[in-house]
Motif scaffolding. Structure first.
Motif, PDB file in Angstrom:
ATOM      1  N   ALA A 152      64.465  35.203  18.277  1.00 50.32           N
ATOM      2  CA  ALA A 152      65.579  36.481  18.782  1.00 50.32           C
ATOM      3  C   ALA A 152      66.984  35.715  19.371  1.00 50.32           C
ATOM      4  O   ALA A 152      67.670  36.814  19.343  1.00 50.32           O
ATOM      5  CB  ALA A 152      64.647  37.661  19.327  1.00 50.32           C
ATOM      6  N   GLN A 153      67.090  35.176  20.325  1.00 49.04           N
ATOM      7  CA  GLN A 153      68.458  34.641  21.083  1.00 49.04           C
ATOM      8  C   GLN A 153      68.838  34.476  20.103  1.00 49.04           C
ATOM      9  O   GLN A 153      68.569  33.294  19.333  1.00 49.04           O
ATOM     10  CB  GLN A 153      67.595  33.609  22.134  1.00 49.04           C
ATOM     11  CG  GLN A 153      66.696  34.222  23.752  1.00 49.04           C
ATOM     12  CD  GLN A 153      65.805  34.747  22.819  1.00 49.04           C
ATOM     13  OE1 GLN A 153      64.806  34.117  22.199  1.00 49.04           O
ATOM     14  NE2 GLN A 153      65.015  35.193  23.853  1.00 49.04           N
ATOM     15  N   ARG A 154      70.571  34.239  20.576  1.00 49.04           N
ATOM     16  CA  ARG A 154      71.403  33.972  19.105  1.00 49.04           C
ATOM     17  C   ARG A 154      71.329  32.149  19.330  1.00 49.04           C
ATOM     18  O   ARG A 154      72.221  31.879  18.550  1.00 49.04           O
ATOM     19  CB  ARG A 154      72.573  34.281  19.191  1.00 49.04           C
ATOM     20  CG  ARG A 154      72.995  34.201  20.999  1.00 49.04           C
ATOM     21  CD  ARG A 154      74.805  35.221  20.562  1.00 49.04           C
ATOM     22  NE  ARG A 154      75.263  35.365  22.282  1.00 49.04           N
ATOM     23  CZ  ARG A 154      76.173  35.324  22.775  1.00 49.04           C
ATOM     24  NH1 ARG A 154      77.674  35.990  22.008  1.00 49.04           N
ATOM     25  NH2 ARG A 154      77.094  36.014  23.675  1.00 49.04           N
ATOM     26  N   TRP A 155      71.735  31.943  20.248  1.00 45.76           N
ATOM     27  CA  TRP A 155      71.650  30.092  20.418  1.00 45.76           C
ATOM     28  C   TRP A 155      70.742  29.376  20.000  1.00 45.76           C
ATOM     29  O   TRP A 155      69.313  30.154  19.884  1.00 45.76           O
ATOM     30  CB  TRP A 155      72.249  29.989  22.086  1.00 45.76           C
ATOM     31  CG  TRP A 155      72.956  30.755  23.074  1.00 45.76           C
ATOM     32  CD1 TRP A 155      72.140  31.790  23.643  1.00 45.76           C
ATOM     33  CD2 TRP A 155      74.471  30.639  22.588  1.00 45.76           C
ATOM     34  NE1 TRP A 155      73.360  32.553  24.240  1.00 45.76           N
ATOM     35  CE2 TRP A 155      75.123  32.108  23.232  1.00 45.76           C
ATOM     36  CE3 TRP A 155      75.180  30.198  22.084  1.00 45.76           C
ATOM     37  CZ2 TRP A 155      76.074  32.562  23.493  1.00 45.76           C
ATOM     38  CZ3 TRP A 155      76.230  30.466  21.622  1.00 45.76           C
ATOM     39  CH2 TRP A 155      76.727  31.805  22.642  1.00 45.76           C
ATOM     40  N   VAL A 156      70.952  28.190  19.390  1.00 44.02           N
ATOM     41  CA  VAL A 156      70.526  26.962  19.345  1.00 44.02           C
ATOM     42  C   VAL A 156      69.343  26.635  19.842  1.00 44.02           C
ATOM     43  O   VAL A 156      69.543  26.641  21.373  1.00 44.02           O
ATOM     44  CB  VAL A 156      71.235  25.234  18.422  1.00 44.02           C
ATOM     45  CG1 VAL A 156      70.710  23.936  18.609  1.00 44.02           C
ATOM     46  CG2 VAL A 156      71.824  25.917  17.753  1.00 44.02           C
TER      47      VAL A 156
END
Length: 120
Positions: free
Chosen positions: A96-100
């Protein structure tokens, strides 16, 4: 419920190429992992939700490329110069988080896996 549908696996000779696809039911940061028989699951590549950042395992750098088409909510793993040691079930994962993220525990959803077999 998030759905991840993988495709593109198969049998290829060493030195050949395959492209895996993973269609998601939404927009997420995505990753590819693989698990060979008798081995633990390992990180392969990951891409941020925007597509602006990516990360690769050392074993695939220079041979694999992860990319995404956000209009289609689809992530791709282009695999070139395949080696027998690349043989594994490949899983895509979404978070759900946008980072790698390079650790499997940071992912919330997993696909069913697709088999990649590289013959020598």
């Amino acid at each position: 419920q998030v759905q991840l549908v993988e495709s593109g696996g198969g049998l290829v000779q060493a030195g050949g190429s395959l492209r895996l696809s993973c269609a998601a039911s939404g927009s997420y940061a995505m990753g590819w992992f693989r698990q060979a028989p008798g081995k633990e699951r390992e990180f392969v590549a990951a891409i941020s939700r925007s597509g602006g950042a990516a990360s690769y395992a050392d074993s695939v750098k220079g041979r694999f490329t992860i990319s995404r088409d956000n209009a289609k909510n689809t992530v791709y793993l282009q695999m070139n110069t395949l080696k027998p040691e690349d043989t594994a079930v490949y899983y895509c994962a979404a978070r759900a988080q946008r980072w790698v993220a390079t650790i499997g525990d940071y992912y919330d959803y997993w696909g069913q896996g697709t088999q990649v077999t590289v013959s020598s």
